[in-house]
Design a protein around this motif. Sequence first.
Motif, PDB file in Angstrom:
ATOM      1  N   ILE A 115      -5.880 -12.742  -1.182  1.00 35.22           N
ATOM      2  CA  ILE A 115      -6.040 -11.411  -1.772  1.00 35.22           C
ATOM      3  C   ILE A 115      -5.338 -11.342  -3.116  1.00 35.22           C
ATOM      4  O   ILE A 115      -5.872 -10.787  -4.089  1.00 35.22           O
ATOM      5  N   GLU A 116      -4.125 -11.884  -3.196  1.00 37.40           N
ATOM      6  CA  GLU A 116      -3.410 -11.928  -4.485  1.00 37.40           C
ATOM      7  C   GLU A 116      -4.233 -12.659  -5.537  1.00 37.40           C
ATOM      8  O   GLU A 116      -4.338 -12.211  -6.688  1.00 37.40           O
ATOM      9  N   LEU A 126       1.152  -4.518  -1.080  1.00 39.53           N
ATOM     10  CA  LEU A 126       0.121  -4.271  -0.060  1.00 39.53           C
ATOM     11  C   LEU A 126       0.747  -4.083   1.320  1.00 39.53           C
ATOM     12  O   LEU A 126       0.335  -3.204   2.092  1.00 39.53           O
ATOM     13  N   LEU A 127       1.746  -4.887   1.637  1.00 44.37           N
ATOM     14  CA  LEU A 127       2.438  -4.739   2.921  1.00 44.37           C
ATOM     15  C   LEU A 127       3.152  -3.394   2.987  1.00 44.37           C
ATOM     16  O   LEU A 127       3.150  -2.731   4.041  1.00 44.37           O
ATOM     17  N   LEU A 229      -6.275  -4.720   3.728  1.00 50.10           N
ATOM     18  CA  LEU A 229      -5.365  -5.039   2.627  1.00 50.10           C
ATOM     19  C   LEU A 229      -6.133  -5.344   1.341  1.00 50.10           C
ATOM     20  O   LEU A 229      -5.703  -4.960   0.247  1.00 50.10           O
ATOM     21  N   ALA A 230      -7.263  -6.015   1.467  1.00 49.76           N
ATOM     22  CA  ALA A 230      -8.072  -6.300   0.284  1.00 49.76           C
ATOM     23  C   ALA A 230      -8.657  -5.014  -0.299  1.00 49.76           C
ATOM     24  O   ALA A 230      -8.778  -4.871  -1.521  1.00 49.76           O
ATOM     25  N   THR A 231      -9.002  -4.067   0.556  1.00 53.32           N
ATOM     26  CA  THR A 231      -9.515  -2.787   0.091  1.00 53.32           C
ATOM     27  C   THR A 231      -8.444  -2.039  -0.702  1.00 53.32           C
ATOM     28  O   THR A 231      -8.721  -1.459  -1.760  1.00 53.32           O
ATOM     29  N   ALA A 232      -7.203  -2.071  -0.211  1.00 48.69           N
ATOM     30  CA  ALA A 232      -6.095  -1.451  -0.944  1.00 48.69           C
ATOM     31  C   ALA A 232      -5.882  -2.146  -2.283  1.00 48.69           C
ATOM     32  O   ALA A 232      -5.662  -1.500  -3.319  1.00 48.69           O
TER      33      ALA A 232
END
Length: 408
Positions: A115-116, A126-127, A229-232
Amino acid sequence: MIEASSALSKRFCMIAAAAGLILSLNVNNASADAKFQAWIADFRATAMASGISAATYKRAFAGVTEIDPEVLEKAKFQPEFTAPVWDYIDNRVNENSVATGREMAKKYSRWLGAIEKSFGVDRNILLAIWSMETNYGEIMKRDDVMRDAVRSLATLAYADPRRGKFGRTQLIAAMKILQSGDIDRSHLTGSWAGALGHTQFIPTSYIAYAVDMDGNGKRDIWNSVPDALATAANLLRKNGWQSGQTWGYEVVLPAGRKFPAGSKSIAEWQQLGVVRANGKAFPNGSVKATLKVPDGRQGPSFLMTKNFFVLKNYNNADKYALGVGLLADQIAGSTGLRQDWNRPFTPITMKEREELQHHLTELGYYDGKVDGKIGSGSRNAIQAFQTRMGLDPDGHPSKEVLTILRKK
């Protein structure tokens, strides 16, 4: 006999009045439900004009027969705008949220790296968002928190004058999500305001930013942590996230000096006597930043960079963006603030807060969850105990209150 007859007559009148009241309430409730059902029937044309099929509309409203009164109650209180900053941060940035964040960083390391690489957003941010939104998914397991998103949004659309337009817009978007096949009807759940999934996206934001990171053909932020997390990350990137840059710096201000509002370069702030609280040098003097003192000059001070304001696209509250930034830093290994909040009491750790709740439970003051998070239930219990002990009933989870509780 006359007195007995009179007493019976009075009792009969009281029963009749009570029955009449109950009947009236039932009629009113039935009338309200009928009006809500009429609204649902009328809204069908609006939804279909927006591209919702008749089949989807029928499926969306199956079983939705009355408004959710708890949604209207929860709409009255939003902690980002009402809680003191130290109370808001203490409940979200603590040893528990940091430790779990580090565990999740290891568990999802491969996905976070991907994702990064794809979106350029720091994994710890993200976390932190995941923690702030659903406590790393734990809140999604609670039936008392998660609600039917269609019913919630229909309630706001129909019964909340302030959020009616929001409710209607999000309700149509939620039906579009259902129509897309990304989620089935039984799992279309969210918060009281219709925020969806692990990272709590309102339906229109889901439509704009949702990502199928795990490649299974569905953008499933309810069941797939990588998708959530990818959506965020996608939301932050598309709103201007600057890769490799921080959200801000804790700083120390020179005593007695006033500062003008507005953005300045880090170098300009340094010329005014502002330095980093940890004693390190600023990495880039040309970066623009804005000074924030959320707890006044007696509390910690911050220079906020562009990424802080990008975080507010997620939730438009300074406390929220600050909470994400502080938690992300601690998950990454920071030791926390150098200058503590200007609390009106001596603070205690999360473990001690759990102990405080446990004592209050044993004494019959508290019947909520023992989790160290101090909400209205905990504050009410503390106030009741303080009143009993002849103390100022401020409701704060203080060292002083815990010390007294330990002696009981």
